[in-house]
Design a protein around this motif. Structure first.
Motif, short mmCIF file in Angstrom:
data_model
loop_
_atom_site.label_atom_id
_atom_site.label_comp_id
_atom_site.label_asym_id
_atom_site.label_seq_id
_atom_site.Cartn_x
_atom_site.Cartn_y
_atom_site.Cartn_z
N GLU A 50 0.77 -0.83 -0.06
CA GLU A 50 -0.18 -0.25 -0.16
C GLU A 50 1.35 1.42 0.51
OE1 GLU A 50 -3.44 2.36 2.85
OE2 GLU A 50 -3.03 0.20 3.54
N THR A 73 2.13 1.91 -3.52
CA THR A 73 1.42 2.31 -4.40
C THR A 73 0.92 3.32 -4.19
OG1 THR A 73 0.53 0.07 -4.36
CG2 THR A 73 -0.75 1.91 -5.12
N ARG A 74 1.01 4.18 -2.98
CA ARG A 74 0.68 5.25 -2.58
C ARG A 74 2.32 6.28 -3.10
NH1 ARG A 74 -4.05 7.43 -1.30
NH2 ARG A 74 -5.40 5.80 0.10
N ILE A 93 4.49 5.31 -5.12
CA ILE A 93 4.58 6.39 -7.06
C ILE A 93 3.59 6.87 -7.16
CG2 ILE A 93 3.90 4.42 -8.94
CD1 ILE A 93 5.76 2.60 -7.43
N GLU A 94 2.53 6.30 -6.63
CA GLU A 94 1.14 7.73 -7.44
C GLU A 94 1.64 8.93 -6.62
OE1 GLU A 94 -2.99 9.01 -5.58
OE2 GLU A 94 -2.36 7.25 -5.37
N VAL A 95 2.37 9.16 -6.11
CA VAL A 95 2.96 11.05 -5.46
C VAL A 95 4.24 11.58 -6.38
CG1 VAL A 95 3.30 13.06 -3.81
CG2 VAL A 95 1.77 10.53 -3.39
N TYR A 96 4.86 10.47 -6.31
CA TYR A 96 5.96 10.41 -7.66
C TYR A 96 5.67 11.13 -8.64
CZ TYR A 96 10.34 9.35 -9.85
OH TYR A 96 10.97 9.60 -10.93
N ALA A 97 4.80 10.19 -9.27
CA ALA A 97 4.39 10.20 -10.60
C ALA A 97 3.60 11.77 -10.85
CB ALA A 97 3.21 9.49 -11.03
N ASP A 98 3.13 12.71 -9.69
CA ASP A 98 1.87 13.52 -10.25
C ASP A 98 3.25 14.94 -9.77
OD1 ASP A 98 0.02 15.53 -9.95
OD2 ASP A 98 0.21 15.53 -8.14
N VAL A 124 8.44 6.47 -14.52
CA VAL A 124 8.12 6.08 -12.87
C VAL A 124 8.50 4.46 -12.84
CG1 VAL A 124 6.60 4.63 -12.26
CG2 VAL A 124 5.67 7.38 -13.11
N ARG A 134 3.29 17.56 -3.64
CA ARG A 134 3.00 17.95 -5.02
C ARG A 134 1.89 19.32 -4.89
NH1 ARG A 134 -1.02 13.32 -6.99
NH2 ARG A 134 -0.79 12.23 -4.85
#
Length: 176
Positions: free
Chosen positions: A15, A18-19, A21-26, A39, A107
Motif C-alpha cells: 500500500e 502504491t501511494r 509511486i502515485e505521488v512521485y508520478a504527480d 516511473v 504535490r
C-alpha cells in the motif's frame, strides 16, 4: 497551518509503495519523459532502496489523499553514495553513520505551505544518525530547490553524477 497526517513506514508495504509511486508520478510529471525520472526507473530504485539498511519512509496525507513523501536509509563509509562523489570527502564526514535522504517530493498544490519541511523533519525526528545528506539537481526550480535546502541548514559539499542518465547533482549535508 495545513492539517496533514504523517505516516511512518520502516518497511515498504504494498500500500505504501502504491501511494508513494502515485505521488512521485504527480510530483515528477514534467520530467517523466526523461529516462532517469520514468516511473519504472523510480520503482526499480525504490525497490533497491527499501532493501537497504535503515530504510524509512514518511508519507503525508491530506485526508485520504497522499500529498508528499520523504524517504532514506542509513549509509556508512564505503557506501556507493560516498564513492560516486566527484572529489573525495574528508574521512571525518564519510566515517559517520549518515541518513541519506534519497527522495522528497510534494504535490504542486501543497508546495510553499511548509508540508515538505514537516515531512522532512518527521523523517529526521526518528533517526539516530548524527548527519543527513541529500543530492539535488541545481537546476530544479531554477535553483530554488537548492536554495530551500540551504535554508533548512544543508551545505553543498560536492558534485555527483549518479548515473549516465541522471543530471549532474549537488551533494549537500547537515547535522541531524
Amino acid at each position: 497551518m495545513i492539517d496533514i497526517e504523517l505516516q511512518r513506514y520502516r518497511e515498504l508495504t504494498e500500500e505504501a509503495r502504491t501511494r508513494l509511486i502515485e505521488v512521485y508520478a504527480d510530483v515528477r510529471a514534467p520530467l517523466l519523459h526523461l529516462p532517469n525520472y520514468r516511473v519504472a526507473a523510480f520503482a526499480e530504485r525504490l525497490g533497491r532502496h527499501a532493501g537497504e539498511p535503515g530504510f524509512e519512509l514518511v508519507l503525508g496525507y491530506a485526508g485520504e489523499v497522499p500529498i508528499g513523501y520523504a524517504y532514506g536509509n542509513t549509509i556508512e563509509e564505503g557506501d556507493r553514495w560516498w564513492t560516486r562523489m566527484i572529489k573525495p570527502l574528508p574521512a571525518e564526514v564519510v566515517a559517520l553513520p549518515t541518513l541519506a535522504l534519497k527522495e522528497i517530493g510534494v504535490r504542486t498544490q501543497w508546495r510553499g505551505t511548509g508540508v515538505a519541511r514537516r515531512i522532512h523533519d518527521e523523517l529526521l525526528s526518528g533517526r539516530t544518525e548524527p548527519q543527513v545528506t541529500l543530492m539535488v539537481n541545481p537546476a530544479a526550480g531554477d535553483g530554488k530547490v537548492l536554495a530551500l535546502y540551504e535554508t533548512w541548514g544543508y551545505e553543498a559539499i560536492n558534485e555527483v553524477q549518479p548515473s549516465p542518465q541522471a543530471p549532474p547533482l549537488v551533494a549537500m549535508i547537515r547535522p541531524r
